[in-house]
Scaffold this motif. Structure first.
Motif, PDB file in Angstrom:
ATOM      1  N   GLY A 184     -48.586 -16.886  16.110  1.00 56.66           N
ATOM      2  CA  GLY A 184     -49.971 -16.850  16.031  1.00 56.66           C
ATOM      3  C   GLY A 184     -50.409 -15.446  15.325  1.00 56.66           C
ATOM      4  N   ALA A 200     -50.688 -28.346  23.912  1.00 58.61           N
ATOM      5  CA  ALA A 200     -52.240 -27.710  24.251  1.00 58.61           C
ATOM      6  C   ALA A 200     -52.247 -26.416  23.477  1.00 58.61           C
ATOM      7  CB  ALA A 200     -52.407 -27.323  25.710  1.00 58.61           C
ATOM      8  N   SER A 201     -51.235 -25.440  23.197  1.00 52.19           N
ATOM      9  CA  SER A 201     -51.425 -24.212  22.766  1.00 52.19           C
ATOM     10  C   SER A 201     -50.865 -24.222  21.143  1.00 52.19           C
ATOM     11  CB  SER A 201     -50.697 -23.210  23.440  1.00 52.19           C
ATOM     12  OG  SER A 201     -49.091 -23.462  23.360  1.00 52.19           O
ATOM     13  N   SER A 202     -50.304 -25.173  20.773  1.00 51.54           N
ATOM     14  CA  SER A 202     -49.781 -24.978  19.212  1.00 51.54           C
ATOM     15  C   SER A 202     -49.866 -26.160  18.551  1.00 51.54           C
ATOM     16  CB  SER A 202     -48.105 -24.557  19.315  1.00 51.54           C
ATOM     17  OG  SER A 202     -47.642 -25.709  19.803  1.00 51.54           O
ATOM     18  N   HIS A 245     -59.313 -17.328  21.436  1.00 53.78           N
ATOM     19  CA  HIS A 245     -57.948 -16.774  21.283  1.00 53.78           C
ATOM     20  C   HIS A 245     -57.680 -15.849  22.305  1.00 53.78           C
ATOM     21  CE1 HIS A 245     -57.995 -18.066  17.009  1.00 53.78           C
ATOM     22  NE2 HIS A 245     -56.970 -17.374  16.820  1.00 53.78           N
ATOM     23  N   LEU A 263     -47.855 -28.300  27.943  1.00 53.69           N
ATOM     24  CA  LEU A 263     -48.381 -26.824  27.553  1.00 53.69           C
ATOM     25  C   LEU A 263     -48.103 -26.426  26.104  1.00 53.69           C
ATOM     26  CD1 LEU A 263     -49.334 -24.684  29.560  1.00 53.69           C
ATOM     27  CD2 LEU A 263     -47.113 -23.724  29.467  1.00 53.69           C
ATOM     28  N   GLY A 319     -55.442 -29.897  21.335  1.00 53.92           N
ATOM     29  CA  GLY A 319     -54.227 -29.776  20.941  1.00 53.92           C
ATOM     30  C   GLY A 319     -53.533 -31.151  20.029  1.00 53.92           C
ATOM     31  N   ARG A 333     -56.463 -25.275  32.018  1.00 53.79           N
ATOM     32  CA  ARG A 333     -55.706 -26.361  31.255  1.00 53.79           C
ATOM     33  C   ARG A 333     -56.010 -27.649  32.094  1.00 53.79           C
ATOM     34  NH1 ARG A 333     -49.951 -28.552  31.197  1.00 53.79           N
ATOM     35  NH2 ARG A 333     -49.453 -27.251  32.746  1.00 53.79           N
ATOM     36  N   HIS A 380     -59.189 -19.254  31.641  1.00 57.01           N
ATOM     37  CA  HIS A 380     -58.722 -20.508  31.072  1.00 57.01           C
ATOM     38  C   HIS A 380     -58.466 -21.479  31.943  1.00 57.01           C
ATOM     39  CE1 HIS A 380     -58.478 -17.857  27.336  1.00 57.01           C
ATOM     40  NE2 HIS A 380     -58.408 -18.817  26.953  1.00 57.01           N
ATOM     41  N   PHE A 426     -54.381 -18.642  34.669  1.00 58.14           N
ATOM     42  CA  PHE A 426     -54.565 -19.855  33.634  1.00 58.14           C
ATOM     43  C   PHE A 426     -54.764 -21.045  34.655  1.00 58.14           C
ATOM     44  CE2 PHE A 426     -52.633 -21.977  29.943  1.00 58.14           C
ATOM     45  CZ  PHE A 426     -53.482 -22.525  29.418  1.00 58.14           C
ATOM     46  N   THR A 459     -57.563 -27.597  26.423  1.00 55.45           N
ATOM     47  CA  THR A 459     -57.770 -26.518  27.159  1.00 55.45           C
ATOM     48  C   THR A 459     -59.208 -25.996  26.952  1.00 55.45           C
ATOM     49  OG1 THR A 459     -56.816 -24.999  25.417  1.00 55.45           O
ATOM     50  CG2 THR A 459     -55.098 -25.748  27.348  1.00 55.45           C
TER      51      THR A 459
END
Ligand SMILES: Cc1cc2nc3c(=O)[nH]c(=O)nc-3n(C[C@H](O)[C@H](O)[C@H](O)COP(=O)(O)OP(=O)(O)OC[C@H]3O[C@@H](n4cnc5c(N)ncnc54)[C@H](O)[C@@H]3O)c2cc1C
Length: 471
Positions: free
Chosen positions: A407, A150-152, A55, A147, A325, A295, A293, A83, A304
């Protein structure tokens, strides 16, 4: 005194419980699982504390960071600087940007273009926004789309452009560094939060699952709760209730309940997707990795990762905590098959990694605990905290929020709005619960800038086209 029962001990429920207790009301928090924290927490699996997933706390999470400060644990988060981006075949060279300079400039112009949009109730997908911008190059579009997955866990056609606009505007307003916990979420975030709740007199009960509700007239009349040993008890509701369970669980409680939400039944229309976690414990410290992090650019399963062995500074060996993801693609595979596929994918990016290095694997696909990322047009279905039932309030990251709030920030914000709904009902004499705005950029200011930069963008676009033809 009228008490409040909060059902669901994720971040939304914990925030609601904390804030309602601060109003001077007795609070009881019921959680189905063995621990609090939900998706923002950890579980013991095979004797190790495993986070639900890595997180991060961006600087524009105004309510989340204020909560962390109020709990006295701001020092439990550390700032990250970069990142890192890793392309196949480039290890150990990491990049901070992936696309060539011209594509990047066009991307920034696209961001200004997005900020100049006034979406209101009209929304579109990120995919439609990007594809309708003829000046954007394929490289820039692919980079932004990857991107997001990968995040959502959401492909760009399932991502709200208004939401993306909102988070970019918030980032522009609060451009500070991203923070992450100094160790696992249980020890550094959720554990201390639970201690504060209990010290303040919140009665916390884990292993208590709400399985049924009954509604009578304009009130929630009874709750049926099953405990760890399978015993179900129905109790009359004498006070107020905050339901802070995922939207799928809310829908499963039936039409009497979802019909009382505002908008009625909207919650049945919301969708979530699994966002997986793969934790690899290695026998040695893998050389060449940063402590931040990474990616994996173009990774088919949108991976990631972070070497928490390094980042947390408590392991002599590497522990690769990966977020996956596109884990939904693995639903048909056995755990062994899925792990093999993902580790093989990691090896194409990290050639130093071998199967002999791996001492232990923890794979959590989270197929039954999907993650909510606002889709295009979903705003009209997201429920308000206040319902048509006088003693029922709703919290959860899926609740109504300004575009861009998602989030943990969405979960915390919803806990605050539910507490405000309770305050209006039970403590109207007290001042409103503080809810900070994440900030916005005026579309007309962005429009002015976009128009001023249009000739420059056209020149860069033709330059990018020419360079590509030459290649
Ligand atoms: C892998 C992964 C990585 C993530 N990374 C980030 C990140 O970096 N930054 C970020 O901001 N967000 C991140 N998120 C999202 C974030 O964790 C969630 O948005 C947030 O924690 C949701 O909180 P919540 O309280 O709304 O829901 P939940 O965490 O789902 O909490 C709901 C709680 O209700 C309980 N419950 C369910 N049904 C019942 C019932 N019938 N009775 C009693 N209790 C019940 C559940 O056990 C759970 O504890 C990530 C999510 C995942 C999956």
């Amino acid at each position: 005194m009228t008490g409040v029962t909060v059902v669901g001990g994720g971040l939304a429920g914990m925030t609601a419980a904390w804030t309602i207790r601060g109003l001077g009301l007795p609070v009881r928090l019921l959680e189905a699982g063995p621990e609090l924290g939900g998706m923002a927490g950890s579980r013991v699996i095979d004797g190790r504390v495993e986070d639900h997933g890595v997180h991060i706390f961006p600087a524009w999470y105004r309510n989340t960071l204020r909560l962390v400060a109020e709990l006295g644990i701001a020092g439990n988060l550390r700032e990250t600087k970069n990142f890192h981006q890793l392309l196949p075949g480039e290890f150990p060279a990491f990049r901070t940007a992936v696309t060539p300079a011209a594509d990047r400039l066009l991307f920034y112009y696209g961001v200004i273009d997005l900020l100049s949009q006034e979406y209101g109730a009209r929304d579109e997908s990120l995919h439609d926004f990007l594809r309708s911008r003829r000046y954007l190059t394929e490289a820039a579009i692919a980079d932004i789309e990857h991107l997001f997955v990968a995040s959502s866990a959401a492909e760009s056609d399932a991502v709200s452009a208004a939401g993306f606009r909102g988070s970019i505007a918030a980032f522009a307003r609060h451009p500070g560094r991203v923070r992450m916990p100094r160790g696992d979420l249980q020890q550094w975030f959720i554990g201390p939060f639970r201690q504060r709740l209990e010290a303040d007199g919140v009665e916390v009960r884990t292993g208590r699952e709400l399985i049924e509700v009954s509604v009578h007239g304009d009130r929630l009349q009874a709750l049926t709760v099953r405990d760890d040993d399978g015993t179900a008890v129905t109790e009359d509701v004498t006070g107020h209730v905050v339901l802070a369970v995922p939207h799928g669980r809310l829908s499963a409680l039936g039409g009497d309940l979802t019909g009382a939400l505002r908008p009625p039944y909207g919650v049945d229309e919301l969708t979530s997707r699994p966002l997986g976690a793969l934790h690899l414990y290695l026998r040695r410290r893998l050389p060449g990795l940063p402590d931040e992090h990474i990616r994996l650019v173009g990774s088919p399963h949108a991976i990631t990762l972070i070497d928490v062995g390094r980042a947390w500074g408590r392991h002599r060996t590497s522990v690769l905590n990966c977020v996956v993801g596109r884990v939904a693609r693995l639903v048909e595979l056995s755990e062994a098959e899925a792990v093999k596929l993902l580790v093989d994918e990691l090896m194409t990016f990290l050639p130093e990694l071998t199967w002999d290095d791996i001492e232990h694997v923890c794979y959590q696909p989270h197929f039954t605990a999907p993650f909510f990322a606002p889709g295009p047009g979903s705003g009209r279905y997201r429920p308000q905290s206040t319902t048509a039932l006088a003693n029922l309030h709703i919290a959860g990251d899926f609740c109504a929020a300004p575009p861009g709030v998602a989030g943990m920030e969405s979960a915390v914000r919803s806990g605050l709005t539910a507490a405000e709904s309770v305050r209006r009902a039970l403590r109207p004499e007290l001042p409103p619960v503080r809810i900070d705005r994440i900030g916005d950029i005026s579309p007309s200011a962005a429009r002015g800038l976009r128009m001023a930069l249009a000739p420059f963008a056209a020149a860069v676009r033709s330059l990018a086209g020419r360079t590509r033809r030459r290649r």
